[in-house]
Enzyme design. Structure first.
Site, PDB file in Angstrom:
ATOM      1  N   GLY A  45       0.798  -1.219   0.000  1.00  0.00           N
ATOM      2  CA  GLY A  45       0.000   0.000   0.000  1.00  0.00           C
ATOM      3  C   GLY A  45       0.831   1.270   0.000  1.00  0.00           C
ATOM      4  N   GLY A 186      -3.024  18.732   9.586  1.00  0.00           N
ATOM      5  CA  GLY A 186      -3.361  17.379  10.045  1.00  0.00           C
ATOM      6  C   GLY A 186      -2.059  16.599  10.181  1.00  0.00           C
ATOM      7  CB  ILE A 188      -0.138  14.384   5.710  1.00  0.00           C
ATOM      8  CG1 ILE A 188      -0.635  12.948   5.661  1.00  0.00           C
ATOM      9  CG2 ILE A 188       0.799  14.685   4.536  1.00  0.00           C
ATOM     10  CD1 ILE A 188      -1.145  12.481   4.321  1.00  0.00           C
ATOM     11  CB  ALA A 273      -1.182  17.854   3.898  1.00  0.00           C
ATOM     12  CG  HIS A 450      13.213   4.322  38.003  1.00  0.00           C
ATOM     13  ND1 HIS A 450      12.664   5.555  37.708  1.00  0.00           N
ATOM     14  CD2 HIS A 450      14.463   4.557  38.500  1.00  0.00           C
ATOM     15  CE1 HIS A 450      13.544   6.494  38.024  1.00  0.00           C
ATOM     16  NE2 HIS A 450      14.640   5.917  38.512  1.00  0.00           N
TER      17      HIS A 450
HETATM   18  P1  NAD Z   1      -6.501  15.572   7.708  1.00  0.00           P
HETATM   19  O1  NAD Z   1      -7.898  15.549   7.216  1.00  0.00           O
HETATM   20  O2  NAD Z   1      -6.163  14.805   8.903  1.00  0.00           O
HETATM   21  O3  NAD Z   1      -6.067  17.100   7.976  1.00  0.00           O
HETATM   22  C1  NAD Z   1      -6.253  18.097   6.997  1.00  0.00           C
HETATM   23  C2  NAD Z   1      -6.180  19.484   7.624  1.00  0.00           C
HETATM   24  O4  NAD Z   1      -6.330  20.456   6.581  1.00  0.00           O
HETATM   25  C3  NAD Z   1      -7.283  19.741   8.639  1.00  0.00           C
HETATM   26  O5  NAD Z   1      -6.712  20.194   9.845  1.00  0.00           O
HETATM   27  C4  NAD Z   1      -8.130  20.828   7.943  1.00  0.00           C
HETATM   28  O6  NAD Z   1      -8.714  21.728   8.864  1.00  0.00           O
HETATM   29  C5  NAD Z   1      -7.104  21.527   7.056  1.00  0.00           C
HETATM   30  N1  NAD Z   1      -7.699  22.256   5.914  1.00  0.00           N
HETATM   31  C6  NAD Z   1      -8.761  21.889   5.164  1.00  0.00           C
HETATM   32  N2  NAD Z   1      -9.029  22.836   4.232  1.00  0.00           N
HETATM   33  C7  NAD Z   1      -8.115  23.837   4.401  1.00  0.00           C
HETATM   34  C8  NAD Z   1      -7.865  25.092   3.749  1.00  0.00           C
HETATM   35  N3  NAD Z   1      -8.626  25.548   2.720  1.00  0.00           N
HETATM   36  N4  NAD Z   1      -6.825  25.860   4.173  1.00  0.00           N
HETATM   37  C9  NAD Z   1      -6.063  25.437   5.213  1.00  0.00           C
HETATM   38  N5  NAD Z   1      -6.258  24.261   5.858  1.00  0.00           N
HETATM   39  C10 NAD Z   1      -7.267  23.463   5.461  1.00  0.00           C
HETATM   40  O7  NAD Z   1      -5.616  15.146   6.444  1.00  0.00           O
HETATM   41  P2  NAD Z   1      -4.079  14.739   6.187  1.00  0.00           P
HETATM   42  O8  NAD Z   1      -3.166  15.260   7.225  1.00  0.00           O
HETATM   43  O9  NAD Z   1      -3.877  15.114   4.750  1.00  0.00           O
HETATM   44  O10 NAD Z   1      -4.110  13.173   6.307  1.00  0.00           O
HETATM   45  C11 NAD Z   1      -4.904  12.390   5.419  1.00  0.00           C
HETATM   46  C12 NAD Z   1      -5.328  11.096   6.083  1.00  0.00           C
HETATM   47  O11 NAD Z   1      -4.204  10.269   6.328  1.00  0.00           O
HETATM   48  C13 NAD Z   1      -6.007  11.333   7.411  1.00  0.00           C
HETATM   49  O12 NAD Z   1      -7.087  10.461   7.504  1.00  0.00           O
HETATM   50  C14 NAD Z   1      -4.934  10.978   8.413  1.00  0.00           C
HETATM   51  O13 NAD Z   1      -5.470  10.497   9.615  1.00  0.00           O
HETATM   52  C15 NAD Z   1      -4.130   9.914   7.677  1.00  0.00           C
HETATM   53  N6  NAD Z   1      -2.731   9.951   8.096  1.00  0.00           N
HETATM   54  C16 NAD Z   1      -2.414   9.678   9.374  1.00  0.00           C
HETATM   55  C17 NAD Z   1      -1.114   9.722   9.802  1.00  0.00           C
HETATM   56  C18 NAD Z   1      -0.802   9.396  11.219  1.00  0.00           C
HETATM   57  O14 NAD Z   1      -1.712   9.032  11.922  1.00  0.00           O
HETATM   58  N7  NAD Z   1       0.427   9.529  11.680  1.00  0.00           N
HETATM   59  C19 NAD Z   1      -0.098  10.096   8.944  1.00  0.00           C
HETATM   60  C20 NAD Z   1      -0.443  10.384   7.656  1.00  0.00           C
HETATM   61  C21 NAD Z   1      -1.767  10.313   7.246  1.00  0.00           C
END
Ligand code: NAD
Length: 471
Positions: A45, A186, A188, A273, A450
């Site tokens: 994936g 978020g 990413i 992202a 510890h």
């Molecule tokens: P996300 O949906 O988690 O976060 C996207 C962010 O973009 C949000 O905070 C949102 O408010 C913001 N946003 C939206 N529109 C906007 C705009 N016009 N201007 C500015 N900000 C805006 O998405 P992601 O970080 O791209 O991740 C994608 C998916 O992959 C998610 O489901 C995430 O949980 C998953 N992921 C998880 C991990 C991890 O858990 N470590 C790592 C990578 C990806």
């Protein structure tokens, strides 16, 4: 010359070999099912190829770079040491390649038939595979598991190009841009911001909501924001991005602030992202008759069964919680329902562990404090800072805390929110305790070695019981 078409009948057909699909295939094979798996591009994936694993390698290299930048003197290292991003890139690709080989090994070991090609359903019982090497096939199946994942979302006004891209181009890049604008705070956006800043990029993160990681507990967002600012990252919240595009020398982004002001910034690269959307096109879903929800995900019940009872769906395509370990858990359950008539069901997805591999990390499960207060009326909350933990001092990473939320009536855990070194490793004790309904009064007697970071959990358990020891 006409291509040969192989005809094959299996008990279980898995479409997509991500962390959900390949794990489901193994579990189904272990239960005696004949299994075929079809993957068009990424064995293991996005996660193994261009996601979780290669980014964690980049982050590990970044963490060393950041530790050296912050603590060279006290660790006895020469001043001015600079980590080379190319080495991080090469290590990241080498680790990913190794893990991908591991997936093929596991498929073979479990007698699973692998098809490298594009699969498309032609009915609710057949799937046609078109492979690049001409080994086309028609597979008939008793059960199918759809594990086709998700694709990145974009925004109106954002034009993808050489310098405005999603995460894949950044993961695969051999160089770090001098300046990077990240749209979306978020997981990413935050993880890449940490990598880039640790390798010397000037990083600006634009987030629409009023805080970074807006779905996490507000204290965790605030603590991480403090740490990221120390890494030199500029965080702009309340920023609605209206456009982004390549320019002659880089890229340009425009955003509106909460007060309505418009700002333009230029950067060498822009990472978009703003989330993922379930992948529903390109594999003949219509031919199966499977229902899709109003929100654009495959509709599944608590046992991952779609509206067509012999077809299951798992992972990001279900729109539940787009995390690799959630897809794995769903895949194992779907395989056990098919192969062993399991009566288990997925629980509340909010209780799944979540982790952001930033520097410091953020890890959580269950309800935030605010959600707890809203749903339970009252909650018990205890926080313990890593600055009071000996191991955190030993490793030179004292930012952050563990915060645990409990139900005052049942005295069981309903959520935890942690920021700090390797806090993702502290989650299993908490999710196990919450899942088993272990009470605070029992948890305080679970002795922790510890010195370990996990002692901070024991302290927080004591805190919930009203008697923290070391703070
Ligand atoms: P996300 O949906 O988690 O976060 C996207 C962010 O973009 C949000 O905070 C949102 O408010 C913001 N946003 C939206 N529109 C906007 C705009 N016009 N201007 C500015 N900000 C805006 O998405 P992601 O970080 O791209 O991740 C994608 C998916 O992959 C998610 O489901 C995430 O949980 C998953 N992921 C998880 C991990 C991890 O858990 N470590 C790592 C990578 C990806």
């Amino acid at each position: 010359m006409t291509d040969t078409v192989e005809e094959l009948a299996v008990n279980v057909l898995v479409l997509g070999a991500g962390p959900g699909g390949y794990v489901a295939a193994i579990r189904a094979a272990q239960l005696g099912q004949s299994v075929a798996i079809v993957e068009r591009e990424y064995w293991g994936g996005v996660c193994l190829n261009v996601g979780c694993i290669p980014t964690k390698v980049l982050l590990a290299n970044a963490q060393v770079a950041s530790l050296v930048a912050r603590h060279a003197k006290s660790f006895g290292l020469p001043d001015g040491l600079r980590a080379d991003f190319r080495a991080a890139h090469e290590r990241s690709r080498a680790v990913a390649e190794g893990r991908i080989k591991g997936v093929h090994y596991l498929m073979k070991k479990n007698g699973i038939r692998q098809f490298a090609g594009t699969g498309a359903f032609t009915s609710d019982r057949t799937l046609a595979v078109t492979a690049s090497d001409g080994t086309n096939a028609v597979i008939t199946f008793d059960h199918a598991i759809i594990a086709t994942g998700s694709e990145i979302r974009s925004l109106p006004g954002v034009i993808f190009g050489d310098r405005v891209t999603g995460y894949i181009e950044v993961v695969l890049s051999e160089t770090m841009p001098e300046s990077l604008v990240v749209i979306g705070a978020g997981p990413i956006g935050i993880e890449f911001a940490c990598v880039a800043a640790s390798f010397g990029s000037r990083v600006t993160v634009l987030e629409y909501q009023d805080r970074i990681l807006p779905t996490e507990d507000a204290d965790a967002s605030a603590e991480l924001a403090k740490a990221l600012k120390k890494l030199g990252i500029t965080l702009v919240t309340g920023a609605r991005v209206t456009s982004a595009s390549d320019t002659a020398s880089g890229a340009q982004v425009t955003y509106d602030s909460a007060s309505g002001e418009t700002t333009e910034i230029a950067a060498d690269h822009v990472l978009v992202a703003v989330g993922f959307a379930p992948r529903l096109e390109g594999y003949g879903l219509d031919a199966t008759g499977v229902f899709v929800t109003d929100r654009g995900a495959i509709d599944v019940d608590a046992q991952l069964r779609t509206s067509v009872p012999h077809i299951f769906a798992i992972g990001d395509v279900t729109g539940k919680l787009a995390l690799a370990h959630v897809a794995e858990a769903q895949g194992i359950l779907a395989a056990e329902v098919i192969g062993a008539n399991s009566t288990r069901a997925m629980g509340d997805y909010r209780d799944m562990p979540r982790a952001v591999y930033s520097n410091p990390q953020v890890a959580s499960f269950g309800l935030t404090e605010a959600q707890g207060r809203e749903e339970l009326g009252d909650v018990l909350v205890a926080s313990f800072p890593f600055v009071a933990n000996g191991k955190a001092h030993a490793v030179g990473e004292t930012a952050g805390f563990v915060k645990i939320v409990a139900n005052p009536t049942t005295r069981t855990l309903v959520g935890a929110h942690m920021v700090g070194p390797d806090v993702s490793e502290l989650l299993p004790e908490l999710t196990l305790a919450a899942g088993q309904g272990t009470t605070i009064d029992d948890l305080i007697h679970n002795v922790h070695a510890h010195p370990t970071l996990s002692e901070s959990l024991q302290e927080a358990f004591h805190g919930l019981a009203g008697h923290m020891i070391n703070f």
